[in-house]
Enzyme design. Structure first.
Site, PDB file in Angstrom:
ATOM      1  N   ASP A  51       0.258  -3.077  -6.565  1.00 49.76           N
ATOM      2  CA  ASP A  51      -0.039  -4.491  -6.807  1.00 49.76           C
ATOM      3  C   ASP A  51      -1.052  -4.606  -7.939  1.00 49.76           C
ATOM      4  O   ASP A  51      -2.028  -3.841  -7.982  1.00 49.76           O
ATOM      5  CB  ASP A  51      -0.606  -5.087  -5.511  1.00 49.76           C
ATOM      6  CG  ASP A  51      -0.696  -6.603  -5.533  1.00 49.76           C
ATOM      7  OD1 ASP A  51      -1.279  -7.152  -6.484  1.00 49.76           O
ATOM      8  OD2 ASP A  51      -0.213  -7.237  -4.571  1.00 49.76           O
ATOM      9  N   GLN A  75       3.360 -14.214  -9.994  1.00 51.58           N
ATOM     10  CA  GLN A  75       3.946 -15.151  -9.048  1.00 51.58           C
ATOM     11  C   GLN A  75       4.583 -16.218  -9.934  1.00 51.58           C
ATOM     12  O   GLN A  75       3.897 -16.952 -10.624  1.00 51.58           O
ATOM     13  CB  GLN A  75       2.858 -15.760  -8.158  1.00 51.58           C
ATOM     14  CG  GLN A  75       3.367 -16.549  -6.972  1.00 51.58           C
ATOM     15  CD  GLN A  75       4.282 -17.720  -7.277  1.00 51.58           C
ATOM     16  OE1 GLN A  75       5.477 -17.671  -6.999  1.00 51.58           O
ATOM     17  NE2 GLN A  75       3.749 -18.770  -7.882  1.00 51.58           N
ATOM     18  N   TYR A 141       1.308 -23.162 -11.029  1.00 50.78           N
ATOM     19  CA  TYR A 141       1.879 -22.075 -11.827  1.00 50.78           C
ATOM     20  C   TYR A 141       1.561 -22.258 -13.310  1.00 50.78           C
ATOM     21  O   TYR A 141       1.078 -21.347 -13.983  1.00 50.78           O
ATOM     22  CB  TYR A 141       3.386 -22.001 -11.611  1.00 50.78           C
ATOM     23  CG  TYR A 141       4.093 -21.092 -12.582  1.00 50.78           C
ATOM     24  CD1 TYR A 141       3.997 -19.704 -12.463  1.00 50.78           C
ATOM     25  CD2 TYR A 141       4.861 -21.617 -13.628  1.00 50.78           C
ATOM     26  CE1 TYR A 141       4.641 -18.867 -13.361  1.00 50.78           C
ATOM     27  CE2 TYR A 141       5.515 -20.783 -14.522  1.00 50.78           C
ATOM     28  CZ  TYR A 141       5.392 -19.415 -14.389  1.00 50.78           C
ATOM     29  OH  TYR A 141       6.028 -18.588 -15.281  1.00 50.78           O
TER      30      TYR A 141
END
Length: 310
Positions: A51, A75, A141
């Site tokens: 990660d 993401q 986002y």
């Protein structure tokens, strides 16, 4: 050049890794495989399953002294960013900070960052939107991607690490994952091939700038070789296509006649997005080469062959 491609087991990142290797670069991949696949990673690229937020990622960069970071791990689902903005911040913002804190101490010389042109500007005042268009993102986002660009400018100003941010339109092509808003071509293709109903959110007249993944990979290569001051470039086609038209073109490419149904609009979704890529043409000597019809046909063929093989 020794390059670390984050998200290199994913859709765009794997195509970028392929091209960099073909151009003679030494490539390693960092990916947690949450949405990527081992089979996407080029055989000659070493895969590190981790990660971007982890201490393992920090240690990897400190110990390996990569010359360049091509950062695609993210993401990327607008809807998830709306429902869980904290997770978006953790992956996109804190993940980048983790990598850059390691890079500043290990001789990192260049960053190419996968940003967004679709979400960073908000609703267009006029189109196509150039890099100087007002930046008013309508989702966490888009806000996180803009924040990352600002953070990269900080690391350049404070530590001398140059960067190029590539503000993508809606990227599509082979290996696209059918999860998330950006996967609309993959979602339609998979459902049409499976004989399942396809759903268009809202009236389907919302527009996007669809750019083929091979063109995007070439932009990454050009950005890696870009030697001037840090900056951002739009990477798209300058052509708006609404979702209804996209669905129809994909039906034709697949040879399947199945009308879509319409569902409710999605929260946080923009009505229009189309990018002016003049600056990329001037600064990177880059322009899109694959038309939407050709790109959709190549994408449809890939999904169809995958279904047959599966």
């Amino acid at each position: 050049m020794k390059v670390l491609v984050t998200g290199g087991a994913g859709f765009i990142g794997s195509h970028v890794a392929d091209l960099l290797i073909n151009q003679g670069h030494t490539v390693e991949v960092m990916d947690d495989l949450s949405s990527g696949f081992r089979e996407n990673v080029p055989p000659s690229a070493k895969l590190h399953v981790m990660d971007v937020r982890s201490s393992d990622a920090l240690t990897l960069i400190r110990e390996n002294q990569y010359a360049a970071l091509v950062h695609h791990a993210a993401q990327m689902d607008v809807r998830r960013s709306v429902s869980d903005p904290a997770f978006d911040v953790q992956v996109n913002i804190l993940g980048l900070i983790n990598l850059m804190e390691a890079g500043k101490k290990s001789g990192l010389q260049k960053v190419v960052f996968a940003s967004t042109g679709g979400a960073i500007y908000g609703e267009p005042e006029a189109g196509p939107q150039s890099e100087i268009h007002q930046q008013q993102p309508l989702s966490p986002y888009g806000i996180s991607k803009l924040t990352c660009e600002k953070l990269l400018h900080f690391y350049y100003h404070e530590y001398g690490i140059p960067y190029v941010a590539l503000r993508y339109g809606n990227v599509y092509g082979p290996r696209q994952n059918s999860h998330g808003e950006a996967g609309v071509v993959a979602i339609f293709a998979e459902r049409l091939l499976a004989g399942q109903p396809t759903i268009i959110h809202g009236d389907g007249l919302q527009t996007r700038d669809y750019v083929y993944v091979d063109d995007v990979a070439r932009a990454n290569l050009a950005a890696l070789n870009f030697g001037e001051s840090p900056t951002s470039f739009n990477i798209g086609t300058g052509i708006e296509t609404d979702v209804v038209t996209l669905h129809h073109k994909l039906q034709e490419a697949l040879g399947i006649k199945e009308d879509p149904t319409h569902g409710p609009e999605k929260p946080g979704e923009q009505r229009r997005s189309v990018l002016d890529c003049t600056k990329a043409g001037d600064g990177l000597s880059w322009k899109p080469e694959v038309s939407l019809d050709k790109g959709l046909q190549q994408t449809a063929d890939w999904f169809a062959s995958r279904k047959i093989a599966g």
